[in-house]
Design an enzyme around this catalytic site. Sequence first.
Site, PDB file in Angstrom:
ATOM      1  N   SER A  17       8.567  40.888 -36.897  1.00 56.38           N
ATOM      2  CA  SER A  17       9.100  39.661 -35.860  1.00 56.38           C
ATOM      3  C   SER A  17      10.459  39.511 -35.764  1.00 56.38           C
ATOM      4  O   SER A  17      11.271  39.865 -36.383  1.00 56.38           O
ATOM      5  CB  SER A  17       8.294  38.387 -36.290  1.00 56.38           C
ATOM      6  OG  SER A  17       8.616  37.374 -35.489  1.00 56.38           O
TER       7      SER A  17
ATOM      8  N   TYR B  38       6.475  31.966 -43.281  1.00 58.69           N
ATOM      9  CA  TYR B  38       6.014  33.625 -42.686  1.00 58.69           C
ATOM     10  C   TYR B  38       6.976  34.199 -41.811  1.00 58.69           C
ATOM     11  O   TYR B  38       6.899  35.319 -42.615  1.00 58.69           O
ATOM     12  CB  TYR B  38       5.500  32.420 -41.465  1.00 58.69           C
ATOM     13  CG  TYR B  38       5.509  33.343 -40.341  1.00 58.69           C
ATOM     14  CD1 TYR B  38       4.093  34.792 -40.263  1.00 58.69           C
ATOM     15  CD2 TYR B  38       5.995  33.769 -39.442  1.00 58.69           C
ATOM     16  CE1 TYR B  38       3.902  35.772 -39.512  1.00 58.69           C
ATOM     17  CE2 TYR B  38       5.892  35.032 -38.353  1.00 58.69           C
ATOM     18  CZ  TYR B  38       4.747  35.890 -38.433  1.00 58.69           C
ATOM     19  OH  TYR B  38       4.892  37.011 -38.125  1.00 58.69           O
TER      20      TYR B  38
ATOM     21  N   LYS C 273       7.694  37.919 -43.705  1.00 60.75           N
ATOM     22  CA  LYS C 273       8.007  39.275 -42.457  1.00 60.75           C
ATOM     23  C   LYS C 273       9.167  39.955 -43.291  1.00 60.75           C
ATOM     24  O   LYS C 273       9.768  41.032 -43.316  1.00 60.75           O
ATOM     25  CB  LYS C 273       8.293  39.076 -41.142  1.00 60.75           C
ATOM     26  CG  LYS C 273       7.110  38.414 -40.547  1.00 60.75           C
ATOM     27  CD  LYS C 273       6.160  39.641 -40.667  1.00 60.75           C
ATOM     28  CE  LYS C 273       5.240  39.227 -39.832  1.00 60.75           C
ATOM     29  NZ  LYS C 273       3.916  40.158 -40.328  1.00 60.75           N
TER      30      LYS C 273
HETATM   31  P1  NAD Z   1      -3.493  37.608 -34.835  1.00 61.07           P
HETATM   32  O1  NAD Z   1      -4.049  36.742 -36.382  1.00 61.07           O
HETATM   33  O2  NAD Z   1      -4.977  38.007 -33.733  1.00 61.07           O
HETATM   34  O3  NAD Z   1      -4.528  39.416 -35.463  1.00 61.07           O
HETATM   35  C1  NAD Z   1      -4.419  39.664 -36.329  1.00 61.07           C
HETATM   36  C2  NAD Z   1      -5.451  39.937 -37.291  1.00 61.07           C
HETATM   37  O4  NAD Z   1      -6.001  40.181 -39.036  1.00 61.07           O
HETATM   38  C3  NAD Z   1      -7.093  39.381 -37.251  1.00 61.07           C
HETATM   39  O5  NAD Z   1      -8.138  39.705 -37.088  1.00 61.07           O
HETATM   40  C4  NAD Z   1      -7.617  38.537 -38.532  1.00 61.07           C
HETATM   41  O6  NAD Z   1      -8.069  38.046 -38.919  1.00 61.07           O
HETATM   42  C5  NAD Z   1      -6.325  40.189 -39.115  1.00 61.07           C
HETATM   43  N1  NAD Z   1      -6.103  40.265 -41.056  1.00 61.07           N
HETATM   44  C6  NAD Z   1      -5.341  38.671 -41.225  1.00 61.07           C
HETATM   45  N2  NAD Z   1      -5.273  38.416 -42.969  1.00 61.07           N
HETATM   46  C7  NAD Z   1      -6.385  39.434 -43.077  1.00 61.07           C
HETATM   47  C8  NAD Z   1      -6.635  40.592 -44.616  1.00 61.07           C
HETATM   48  N3  NAD Z   1      -6.408  39.975 -45.540  1.00 61.07           N
HETATM   49  N4  NAD Z   1      -7.261  41.919 -43.871  1.00 61.07           N
HETATM   50  C9  NAD Z   1      -8.762  41.904 -43.585  1.00 61.07           C
HETATM   51  N5  NAD Z   1      -7.802  41.449 -42.187  1.00 61.07           N
HETATM   52  C10 NAD Z   1      -7.207  40.197 -41.602  1.00 61.07           C
HETATM   53  O7  NAD Z   1      -2.288  38.170 -34.617  1.00 61.07           O
HETATM   54  P2  NAD Z   1      -1.701  38.845 -34.119  1.00 61.07           P
HETATM   55  O8  NAD Z   1      -0.418  37.925 -32.649  1.00 61.07           O
HETATM   56  O9  NAD Z   1      -2.110  40.137 -33.217  1.00 61.07           O
HETATM   57  O10 NAD Z   1      -0.479  39.678 -34.999  1.00 61.07           O
HETATM   58  C11 NAD Z   1      -0.443  40.391 -35.506  1.00 61.07           C
HETATM   59  C12 NAD Z   1       0.723  40.992 -35.983  1.00 61.07           C
HETATM   60  O11 NAD Z   1       1.299  40.951 -35.583  1.00 61.07           O
HETATM   61  C13 NAD Z   1       0.838  40.472 -37.516  1.00 61.07           C
HETATM   62  O12 NAD Z   1       1.449  40.517 -38.380  1.00 61.07           O
HETATM   63  C14 NAD Z   1       2.002  38.890 -37.235  1.00 61.07           C
HETATM   64  O13 NAD Z   1       2.967  38.469 -37.764  1.00 61.07           O
HETATM   65  C15 NAD Z   1       3.038  40.190 -35.756  1.00 61.07           C
HETATM   66  N6  NAD Z   1       3.652  39.055 -34.992  1.00 61.07           N
HETATM   67  C16 NAD Z   1       2.793  38.604 -33.828  1.00 61.07           C
HETATM   68  C17 NAD Z   1       3.573  38.347 -32.706  1.00 61.07           C
HETATM   69  C18 NAD Z   1       3.154  37.217 -32.590  1.00 61.07           C
HETATM   70  O14 NAD Z   1       3.636  36.316 -31.490  1.00 61.07           O
HETATM   71  N7  NAD Z   1       1.442  37.428 -31.779  1.00 61.07           N
HETATM   72  C19 NAD Z   1       4.938  38.273 -32.961  1.00 61.07           C
HETATM   73  C20 NAD Z   1       5.114  38.937 -33.719  1.00 61.07           C
HETATM   74  C21 NAD Z   1       4.435  39.293 -35.445  1.00 61.07           C
HETATM   75  C1  WQD Z   2       7.749  29.691 -27.030  1.00 62.95           C
HETATM   76  C2  WQD Z   2       8.830  28.550 -26.176  1.00 62.95           C
HETATM   77  C3  WQD Z   2       9.196  26.253 -27.494  1.00 62.95           C
HETATM   78  C4  WQD Z   2       4.979  25.287 -26.908  1.00 62.95           C
HETATM   79  C5  WQD Z   2       7.165  31.910 -32.707  1.00 62.95           C
HETATM   80  C6  WQD Z   2       7.184  32.522 -33.450  1.00 62.95           C
HETATM   81  C7  WQD Z   2       7.704  33.645 -33.806  1.00 62.95           C
HETATM   82  C8  WQD Z   2       7.071  34.506 -33.156  1.00 62.95           C
HETATM   83  C9  WQD Z   2       6.450  34.323 -31.988  1.00 62.95           C
HETATM   84  C10 WQD Z   2       4.978  35.572 -34.751  1.00 62.95           C
HETATM   85  C11 WQD Z   2       9.836  27.719 -26.988  1.00 62.95           C
HETATM   86  C12 WQD Z   2       8.559  26.345 -26.020  1.00 62.95           C
HETATM   87  C13 WQD Z   2       5.923  26.281 -27.180  1.00 62.95           C
HETATM   88  C14 WQD Z   2       4.536  24.620 -26.330  1.00 62.95           C
HETATM   89  C15 WQD Z   2       6.897  24.095 -25.010  1.00 62.95           C
HETATM   90  N1  WQD Z   2       5.359  34.698 -34.127  1.00 62.95           N
HETATM   91  N2  WQD Z   2       6.890  25.341 -25.835  1.00 62.95           N
HETATM   92  N3  WQD Z   2       5.641  23.457 -25.327  1.00 62.95           N
HETATM   93  O1  WQD Z   2       8.302  29.866 -31.677  1.00 62.95           O
HETATM   94  O2  WQD Z   2      10.056  31.413 -29.732  1.00 62.95           O
HETATM   95  O3  WQD Z   2       7.710  32.038 -31.459  1.00 62.95           O
HETATM   96  O4  WQD Z   2       5.962  32.871 -31.270  1.00 62.95           O
HETATM   97  O5  WQD Z   2       6.135  36.609 -35.964  1.00 62.95           O
HETATM   98  O6  WQD Z   2       7.724  34.050 -35.263  1.00 62.95           O
HETATM   99  O7  WQD Z   2       7.532  31.467 -33.706  1.00 62.95           O
HETATM  100  O8  WQD Z   2       7.225  31.334 -29.615  1.00 62.95           O
HETATM  101  O9  WQD Z   2       5.650  30.670 -27.656  1.00 62.95           O
HETATM  102  O10 WQD Z   2       5.849  28.742 -30.190  1.00 62.95           O
HETATM  103  O11 WQD Z   2       7.324  28.895 -27.958  1.00 62.95           O
HETATM  104  O12 WQD Z   2       7.877  24.371 -25.351  1.00 62.95           O
HETATM  105  O13 WQD Z   2       3.660  23.775 -26.544  1.00 62.95           O
HETATM  106  O14 WQD Z   2       7.717  27.415 -25.320  1.00 62.95           O
HETATM  107  O15 WQD Z   2       9.805  24.857 -27.908  1.00 62.95           O
HETATM  108  O16 WQD Z   2      10.805  27.711 -26.961  1.00 62.95           O
HETATM  109  P1  WQD Z   2       7.361  31.053 -30.550  1.00 62.95           P
HETATM  110  P2  WQD Z   2       6.382  30.028 -28.548  1.00 62.95           P
END
Ligand code: NAD
Ligand code: WQD
Length: 336
Positions: free
Chosen positions: A122, A147, A151
């Site tokens: 991330s 969190y 990562k």
């Molecule tokens: P998500 O929660 O929708 O998907 C994760 C899936 O993993 C879920 O279906 C959950 O049930 C499953 N899971 C969790 N722990 C498990 C375990 N121990 N065994 C088996 N299954 C398990 O999340 P996402 O948004 O699809 O994110 C996927 C990956 O990307 C994660 O590693 C997250 O940290 C990373 N990521 C997400 C974002 C974002 O904003 N969505 C941004 C950056 C990184």
């Molecule tokens: C985006 C912008 C908020 C909600 C998060 C995780 C990051 C990564 C991506 C996993 C920010 C603003 C939000 C609301 C708002 N995930 N906001 N009102 O914070 O960039 O990142 O998701 O790895 O680790 O921290 O994403 O969508 O929460 O926020 O004003 O109700 O929207 O302040 O500026 P963020 P977000």
Amino acid sequence: MQILVTGGLGYIGSHTSVELISKGFDVVIVDDLSNSKLNVFDKIKKITGKNPNLEIKDLKNKSEVKKLFSDYRFDGIIHFAAHKSVNESVNFPEKYYKNNIGSLENLLENIDEKMHFIFSSSCTVYGQADKMPIKEDFPIKKSESPYGETKQICESILKKFCDNNPNFNNITLRYFNPIGAHSSGLIGELPLGKPENLVPFLTQTAIGKRDQLIVFGDDYNTPDGTCIRDYIHIEDLADVHVSCLEYSIQKKNKKNYEFYNVGTGEGLSVLELINLFEKVNNVKVNYKIGKRRKGDVIIAFADVSKIKQNIGWVCKHSVDDALKSSWFWEKNLRDE
Ligand code: NAD
Ligand code: WQD
């Protein structure tokens, strides 16, 4: 080729599974349903017309992971499974260390050096970077949340693992802000309870599930005072995993541990995003300016030249398309 998609019923995993299947890969999804629903599997089958394997297993459980590796012969692994709520991780850090780090370690214990590995990291690993756009060689700062720390630790574990296993290839992808849904409207982001992220809160407010969206602060040092992010369409994110997997399978890796930013390279403010959502969907959103949210970085957008140069990958979708697909998905959820 058989690919294990961990967390394959989740937001990014489900879209990537669809993309892999449509490119002819044989997919095995493992998920413990901790943040997903079983009916996502039916939607994946409906979109692709194929029947991938599904294993409901918890990757924290060593014997379940061992069994998984004895039942299949994987050529590649895309490891999405993790908990991802920044807020929850502050209140329950142990839950995050155990799952996010423990699951990776259990996978690595069973891995064969020939398997290609792709890891979900991330942009959170950079914290508030000193300059924009963010390049991969920028310093990794002390994390604001457990969190984010998981990562950073997982990246270090994988780097060490690659050092010790020179024939093993890993690609770490640092996603910026994924948004949007599949063009079919059948799969998308399914936040459990009150969404933490901007776009699901926005669509839920527009449809009337939430009364009002609060913009977290308009007194930042940015042109309109609101925070700036790099919002990437989920279909682009799905596509990049397949491109990276193919790159690794074709042995194009320059190093056996590579890491890339995945974003559009463009920054949008919160107000710009809301205005764009209203414009492209012709819908009004009830929002007001509120207080800053603790822990928010002010600006984060990616330099995407490294992935373009090495892997030849660029985004194909616009933020307009992503916001249209989010709205289509939200309306489909209502009508289901
Ligand atoms: P998500 O929660 O929708 O998907 C994760 C899936 O993993 C879920 O279906 C959950 O049930 C499953 N899971 C969790 N722990 C498990 C375990 N121990 N065994 C088996 N299954 C398990 O999340 P996402 O948004 O699809 O994110 C996927 C990956 O990307 C994660 O590693 C997250 O940290 C990373 N990521 C997400 C974002 C974002 O904003 N969505 C941004 C950056 C990184
Ligand atoms: C985006 C912008 C908020 C909600 C998060 C995780 C990051 C990564 C991506 C996993 C920010 C603003 C939000 C609301 C708002 N995930 N906001 N009102 O914070 O960039 O990142 O998701 O790895 O680790 O921290 O994403 O969508 O929460 O926020 O004003 O109700 O929207 O302040 O500026 P963020 P977000």
